[in-house]
Design a protein around this motif. Sequence first.
Motif, PDB file in Angstrom:
ATOM      1  N   ASN A   1       0.772  -1.259  -0.026  1.00 23.57           N
ATOM      2  CA  ASN A   1       0.205   0.159   0.085  1.00 23.57           C
ATOM      3  C   ASN A   1       0.697   1.336   0.075  1.00 23.57           C
ATOM      4  O   ASN A   1       0.191   2.272   0.296  1.00 23.57           O
ATOM      5  CB  ASN A   1      -1.006  -0.074   1.119  1.00 23.57           C
ATOM      6  CG  ASN A   1      -1.939  -0.892   1.141  1.00 23.57           C
ATOM      7  OD1 ASN A   1      -3.140  -0.726   0.476  1.00 23.57           O
ATOM      8  ND2 ASN A   1      -1.978  -2.161   1.432  1.00 23.57           N
ATOM      9  N   GLY A   2       1.994   1.190  -0.197  1.00 25.15           N
ATOM     10  CA  GLY A   2       2.930   2.352  -0.433  1.00 25.15           C
ATOM     11  C   GLY A   2       3.343   2.947   0.896  1.00 25.15           C
ATOM     12  O   GLY A   2       3.939   4.109   0.802  1.00 25.15           O
ATOM     13  N   ARG A   3       3.434   2.356   1.819  1.00 22.71           N
ATOM     14  CA  ARG A   3       3.832   2.769   3.378  1.00 22.71           C
ATOM     15  C   ARG A   3       4.987   2.015   3.886  1.00 22.71           C
ATOM     16  O   ARG A   3       5.417   1.003   3.349  1.00 22.71           O
ATOM     17  CB  ARG A   3       2.936   2.510   4.213  1.00 22.71           C
ATOM     18  CG  ARG A   3       1.667   3.708   4.098  1.00 22.71           C
ATOM     19  CD  ARG A   3       0.742   3.506   5.061  1.00 22.71           C
ATOM     20  NE  ARG A   3      -0.401   2.551   5.061  1.00 22.71           N
ATOM     21  CZ  ARG A   3      -0.419   1.340   5.570  1.00 22.71           C
ATOM     22  NH1 ARG A   3       0.751   0.985   6.448  1.00 22.71           N
ATOM     23  NH2 ARG A   3      -1.225   0.420   5.348  1.00 22.71           N
ATOM     24  N   ASP A   4       5.807   3.002   4.615  1.00 24.41           N
ATOM     25  CA  ASP A   4       7.256   2.363   5.247  1.00 24.41           C
ATOM     26  C   ASP A   4       6.830   1.917   6.629  1.00 24.41           C
ATOM     27  O   ASP A   4       7.882   1.822   7.433  1.00 24.41           O
ATOM     28  CB  ASP A   4       8.336   3.105   4.794  1.00 24.41           C
ATOM     29  CG  ASP A   4       8.036   4.438   5.400  1.00 24.41           C
ATOM     30  OD1 ASP A   4       7.036   4.822   6.112  1.00 24.41           O
ATOM     31  OD2 ASP A   4       9.132   5.065   5.625  1.00 24.41           O
ATOM     32  N   TYR A   5       5.768   1.710   7.098  1.00 23.42           N
ATOM     33  CA  TYR A   5       5.515   1.677   8.571  1.00 23.42           C
ATOM     34  C   TYR A   5       4.196   0.751   8.444  1.00 23.42           C
ATOM     35  O   TYR A   5       3.253   0.717   7.684  1.00 23.42           O
ATOM     36  CB  TYR A   5       5.411   2.830   9.502  1.00 23.42           C
ATOM     37  CG  TYR A   5       4.222   3.758   8.941  1.00 23.42           C
ATOM     38  CD1 TYR A   5       3.048   3.564   9.336  1.00 23.42           C
ATOM     39  CD2 TYR A   5       4.440   4.681   7.931  1.00 23.42           C
ATOM     40  CE1 TYR A   5       1.993   4.592   9.040  1.00 23.42           C
ATOM     41  CE2 TYR A   5       3.361   5.688   7.502  1.00 23.42           C
ATOM     42  CZ  TYR A   5       2.053   5.549   8.203  1.00 23.42           C
ATOM     43  OH  TYR A   5       1.210   6.256   7.605  1.00 23.42           O
TER      44      TYR A   5
END
Length: 406
Positions: free
Chosen positions: A357-361
Amino acid sequence: MSIPPSQQSAVPARPGGPAPQAHPGTPAVPPQPQGQSPEQPQAPQQGQARQQPQAPQQEQGRGQGGQQRRPGDFAPSASAVSPADLERTGSIITAISAVFQSRVVGQENLRTTLVAALAAGGHVLLESVPGLAKTTAASALASSITGSFARIQCTPDLMPNDIIGTQIFNYGSGTFTTQLGPVHANVVLLDEINRSSAKTQSAMLEAMQERQTSIGGEVYSLPEPFMVLATQNPIEEEGTYVLPEAQMDRFLMKEILTYPRPGEEHEILDRSTSGSLTGPREAVANVSLEDVRFLQQTVDSVYVDPAVKRYIIDLVFTTRGSGPRPVPNLTQSVRVGASPRGSLALMRVGQAHALLNGRDYVTPDDVRAMRYGVLRHRLVLTFDALASGIKPEQIIDAVFHAVPMP
């Protein structure tokens, strides 16, 4: 298993009568919200508990301090993954998804599961009745990357050497040479794994867990990346060999395929008449093995907040009958809860889902998004639960309903 007393106060009573009561010893599962994935659990069968209305979302989503955390609160102080790396992973995932959708109609949950498992470096067990594109989905995933692919049709007479390889005597030189088996490939499809003998199934344990095989006293490393996609048919199980719990736990996720919708089946017929139902089996995308390794390394860098880790631990401990808010009578339905490998799988899949989903967390929603696939094969139900028709998905929903989100 019922909703804990601390949450029963939030359950609205039925107009004109008392609130519904669950039958003792059976789980009361909260109803699914709209938009739930097609793999949602079926309604309880006759003799099971009556469903209770779910508590309001704002109450369930509050942490210990009574304040609900926003998704951005779980982000690290500094970016865990650079924007350039996020863009590269997004292009890799898009390319893989495009090849999958060109071969398989619908099955979005299956696509997400396979791509997330590939990014997380895990194995997937696919289960459904015949004809729901299990084999097609596995070959489509293999064709989306430029790696080697091997298909093994499991039969009762399949021997371990047929999978891992064997030593062949060379009469010319008078020496033994090693012939590696089909398991030495980047993507391995084990078709109808439950039809192979227990000895053959156990031969895959070392390959799936240790990423190596032993032939004639020599150890041979498997290629990287390495992924096993196993399929099994839940019907006509006479003469089959049920997978042992030790091997079931080696699979990162277990996905149960459902029938396509009428519109999707109409598209299947249209593709069949136009001759585009089956696509090329060779690699058609520009996704190299180095790209896949980069994708897996990026998943390792996705940040997991301590609150999310504690949420995962509380969920897993609740499946074992404890946790911050134990589910009453859970032990009457669950004989064995999730192992520590289940905690690792929840975190790893949550990292992969966040990256998709394009997140780094990771947020608690990432943990909840693929909870069925991670936990349904790690819960061992009791005989009473099986006889009552209780599904693992119902147990999972009750656990996630009991544990408050951070």
